[in-house]
Design a protein around this motif. Structure first.
Motif, PDB file in Angstrom:
ATOM      1  N   ARG A  14     -25.099  63.876 -16.768  1.00 56.23           N
ATOM      2  CA  ARG A  14     -26.501  63.490 -16.608  1.00 56.23           C
ATOM      3  C   ARG A  14     -26.553  62.318 -15.647  1.00 56.23           C
ATOM      4  N   ASP A  15     -27.498  62.353 -14.782  1.00 59.01           N
ATOM      5  CA  ASP A  15     -27.687  61.271 -13.825  1.00 59.01           C
ATOM      6  C   ASP A  15     -28.642  60.261 -14.448  1.00 59.01           C
ATOM      7  N   TYR A  19     -32.810  60.433 -15.033  1.00 60.35           N
ATOM      8  CA  TYR A  19     -33.525  60.430 -16.302  1.00 60.35           C
ATOM      9  C   TYR A  19     -34.466  59.239 -16.451  1.00 60.35           C
ATOM     10  N   LEU A  28     -30.245  69.552 -12.660  1.00 58.11           N
ATOM     11  CA  LEU A  28     -29.081  69.226 -13.489  1.00 58.11           C
ATOM     12  C   LEU A  28     -29.114  69.982 -14.807  1.00 58.11           C
ATOM     13  N   THR A  29     -30.275  70.043 -15.421  1.00 53.69           N
ATOM     14  CA  THR A  29     -30.403  70.780 -16.680  1.00 53.69           C
ATOM     15  C   THR A  29     -30.092  72.246 -16.451  1.00 53.69           C
ATOM     16  N   ARG A  32     -26.339  72.701 -16.182  1.00 55.24           N
ATOM     17  CA  ARG A  32     -25.712  72.527 -17.491  1.00 55.24           C
ATOM     18  C   ARG A  32     -25.999  73.727 -18.396  1.00 55.24           C
ATOM     19  N   ALA A  53     -19.713  63.327 -18.406  1.00 55.27           N
ATOM     20  CA  ALA A  53     -20.290  64.535 -18.999  1.00 55.27           C
ATOM     21  C   ALA A  53     -19.553  64.915 -20.277  1.00 55.27           C
ATOM     22  N   ASP A  56     -20.984  63.209 -23.380  1.00 55.99           N
ATOM     23  CA  ASP A  56     -22.335  63.546 -23.827  1.00 55.99           C
ATOM     24  C   ASP A  56     -22.301  64.191 -25.208  1.00 55.99           C
ATOM     25  N   THR A 156     -34.535  73.075 -22.357  1.00 59.72           N
ATOM     26  CA  THR A 156     -34.031  71.725 -22.573  1.00 59.72           C
ATOM     27  C   THR A 156     -32.720  71.804 -23.327  1.00 59.72           C
ATOM     28  N   GLU A 157     -31.954  70.749 -23.254  1.00 59.50           N
ATOM     29  CA  GLU A 157     -30.665  70.762 -23.942  1.00 59.50           C
ATOM     30  C   GLU A 157     -30.804  70.446 -25.419  1.00 59.50           C
TER      31      GLU A 157
END
Length: 178
Positions: A14-15, A19, A28-29, A32, A53, A56, A156-157
């Protein structure tokens, strides 16, 4: 690395600047989530990532898999339930789908642009039964290819059910009272 193993996936960190900024993008999402999709759909593969990463906190793969929406030709769909589920997964409802992470419902036509796919899908209903599923060009809105099923991964994650949100809210409130 792809010379030795064609099933290699890059999992970016994640940057932090990304964010904390006001600009919201989903590149990025998307990268991922494509790794999660590949891990769930393929039995083998190698993930290349960074130490950031790797640190996370992530949902377990079975939870990501359970959050997916599967749609197949011939099955019955409850439109209100699907609308709620797509919103819950982080998709934005718009008048016409033209970007990733969006969905649109116009009569018996449901357009969804999953982050994990190159093209959006159009689901046509006959009553409440899925009549056809096709990919389409988001610019011209013309159909490209007929498919038998579509799997819509979370946008979304951290897709959470209303029950998980309620449990989390209660835990935060309980901790605040202490």
């Amino acid at each position: 690395y792809r010379t030795f193993d064609p099933a290699v996936y890059l999992y970016p960190a994640r940057d932090l600047l990304f964010y904390s900024s006001d600009i919201h993008g989903n590149l990025l999402t998307r990268q991922r989530m494509q790794v999660f999709k590949s891990l769930l759909e393929n039995e083998t593969g190698t993930v290349v990532t960074t130490a950031d990463a790797l640190m996370d906190r992530l949902l377990p793969l079975p939870e990501i898999q359970n959050s997916c929406v599967h749609v197949a030709c011939g099955e019955t769909i409850l439109l209100e339930k699907l609308k709620g589920r797509l919103s819950q997964l982080g998709y934005e409802r718009v008048g016409q789908v033209d970007g990733m992470g969006q969905f649109s419902i116009r009569g018996g036509i449901i357009d969804i642009f999953p982050l994990t796919e190159e093209l959006p899908v159009r689901i046509e209903l006959w009553g409440d039964e899925v009549d056809s599923i096709r990919t389409f060009d988001p610019e011209s809105q013309r159909s490209i290819e007929q498919v038998d099923e579509a799997v819509i991964y979370t946008e979304t994650e951290m897709a959470m059910t209303p029950e998980q949100i309620q449990d989390g809210t209660e835990a935060i409130e309980k901790d605040r009272r202490k």
